[in-house]
Design a protein around this motif. Structure first.
Motif, short mmCIF file in Angstrom:
data_model
loop_
_atom_site.label_atom_id
_atom_site.label_comp_id
_atom_site.label_asym_id
_atom_site.label_seq_id
_atom_site.Cartn_x
_atom_site.Cartn_y
_atom_site.Cartn_z
N GLU A 1 0.86 -1.17 0.00
CA GLU A 1 0.00 0.00 0.00
C GLU A 1 0.90 1.23 0.00
OE1 GLU A 1 -3.38 0.25 -0.04
OE2 GLU A 1 -3.51 -1.92 -0.20
N VAL A 2 0.66 2.15 -0.92
CA VAL A 2 1.48 3.36 -1.05
C VAL A 2 0.61 4.56 -0.76
CG1 VAL A 2 2.91 4.74 -2.59
CG2 VAL A 2 2.94 2.24 -2.75
N ARG A 3 1.08 5.45 0.09
CA ARG A 3 0.40 6.71 0.42
C ARG A 3 1.32 7.84 -0.01
NH1 ARG A 3 -2.98 3.18 1.33
NH2 ARG A 3 -3.98 2.79 3.29
N ILE A 4 0.82 8.71 -0.85
CA ILE A 4 1.59 9.87 -1.33
C ILE A 4 0.89 11.12 -0.82
CG2 ILE A 4 2.38 11.14 -3.37
CD1 ILE A 4 2.04 8.40 -4.89
N VAL A 5 1.63 12.01 -0.19
CA VAL A 5 1.08 13.29 0.26
C VAL A 5 1.87 14.37 -0.46
CG1 VAL A 5 0.66 14.80 2.22
CG2 VAL A 5 0.48 12.33 2.51
N ALA A 6 1.16 15.24 -1.18
CA ALA A 6 1.82 16.28 -1.97
C ALA A 6 1.05 17.58 -1.84
CB ALA A 6 1.88 15.85 -3.43
N ALA A 7 1.72 18.67 -2.21
CA ALA A 7 1.10 19.99 -2.14
C ALA A 7 0.01 20.16 -3.17
CB ALA A 7 2.17 21.07 -2.31
N SER A 8 0.12 19.42 -4.29
CA SER A 8 -0.90 19.56 -5.34
C SER A 8 -1.29 18.19 -5.89
CB SER A 8 -0.36 20.43 -6.48
OG SER A 8 0.63 19.71 -7.20
N HIS B 1 -3.67 7.36 -2.60
CA HIS B 1 -3.42 5.98 -2.18
C HIS B 1 -3.48 5.08 -3.41
CE1 HIS B 1 -5.24 6.77 2.08
NE2 HIS B 1 -4.32 7.65 1.74
N LEU B 2 -2.58 4.10 -3.47
CA LEU B 2 -2.66 3.06 -4.48
C LEU B 2 -1.96 1.82 -3.95
CD1 LEU B 2 -0.18 3.47 -7.38
CD2 LEU B 2 -0.28 5.16 -5.61
N THR B 3 -2.26 0.69 -4.56
CA THR B 3 -1.63 -0.57 -4.19
C THR B 3 -0.77 -1.01 -5.35
OG1 THR B 3 -3.56 -1.16 -2.88
CG2 THR B 3 -2.06 -2.94 -3.45
N VAL B 4 0.48 -1.36 -5.07
CA VAL B 4 1.38 -1.85 -6.12
C VAL B 4 1.64 -3.33 -5.90
CG1 VAL B 4 2.47 0.39 -6.54
CG2 VAL B 4 3.49 -1.16 -4.90
N PRO C 1 -8.39 14.88 0.14
CA PRO C 1 -7.76 16.12 0.62
C PRO C 1 -6.79 15.78 1.74
CG PRO C 1 -10.18 16.24 0.76
CD PRO C 1 -9.83 14.86 0.36
N ALA C 2 -5.72 16.54 1.84
CA ALA C 2 -4.71 16.29 2.88
C ALA C 2 -4.62 17.47 3.83
CB ALA C 2 -3.35 16.01 2.26
N GLY C 3 -5.65 17.69 4.59
CA GLY C 3 -5.61 18.74 5.59
C GLY C 3 -6.10 20.08 5.08
N SER C 4 -5.98 21.08 5.92
CA SER C 4 -6.53 22.41 5.62
C SER C 4 -5.63 23.24 4.71
CB SER C 4 -6.77 23.15 6.93
OG SER C 4 -5.54 23.29 7.62
#
Length: 92
Positions: A19-26, A60-63, A50-53
């Motif tokens: 399971e892969v979680r990516i958090v980005a500004a855009s 999220h994706l599964t590889v 959405p990742a916060g305010s």
């Protein structure tokens, strides 16, 4: 009195999957990272949230690490997991 609900930990994915979680500004930045992963591994369709305010994006994706491109296969063979690999304090 305030009650806090504690969620049980999610079971790990089945063998060969991650399971892969990516958090980005855009959203675009998150999609670019997911695209690179798809060039190396078979992957499920991504799900974004959405990742916060601050307006960030969480993706999220599964590889499937058993179905890899040659460059990922050589990297996986050369890497070793460490007993010291632990989740970061900010991981959920």
């Amino acid at each position: 009195m305030n009650e806090v609900a504690v969620k049980p930990p999610e079971p790990p994915p089945s063998g060969g999957r991650a399971e892969v979680r990516i958090v980005a500004a855009s959203p675009e930045a998150a999609r670019r990272v997911a695209e690179v992963l798809r060039h190396c591994f078979a992957a499920t369709e991504q799900r974004s949230y959405p990742a916060g305010s601050d307006g960030g994006t969480r993706l999220h994706l599964t590889v499937d690490t058993t179905r890899t491109a040659e460059r990922a296969r050589s990297w996986l063979a050369a890497s070793r997991s460490s007993a010291q690999d632990r989740p970061q304090t900010d991981e959920v």
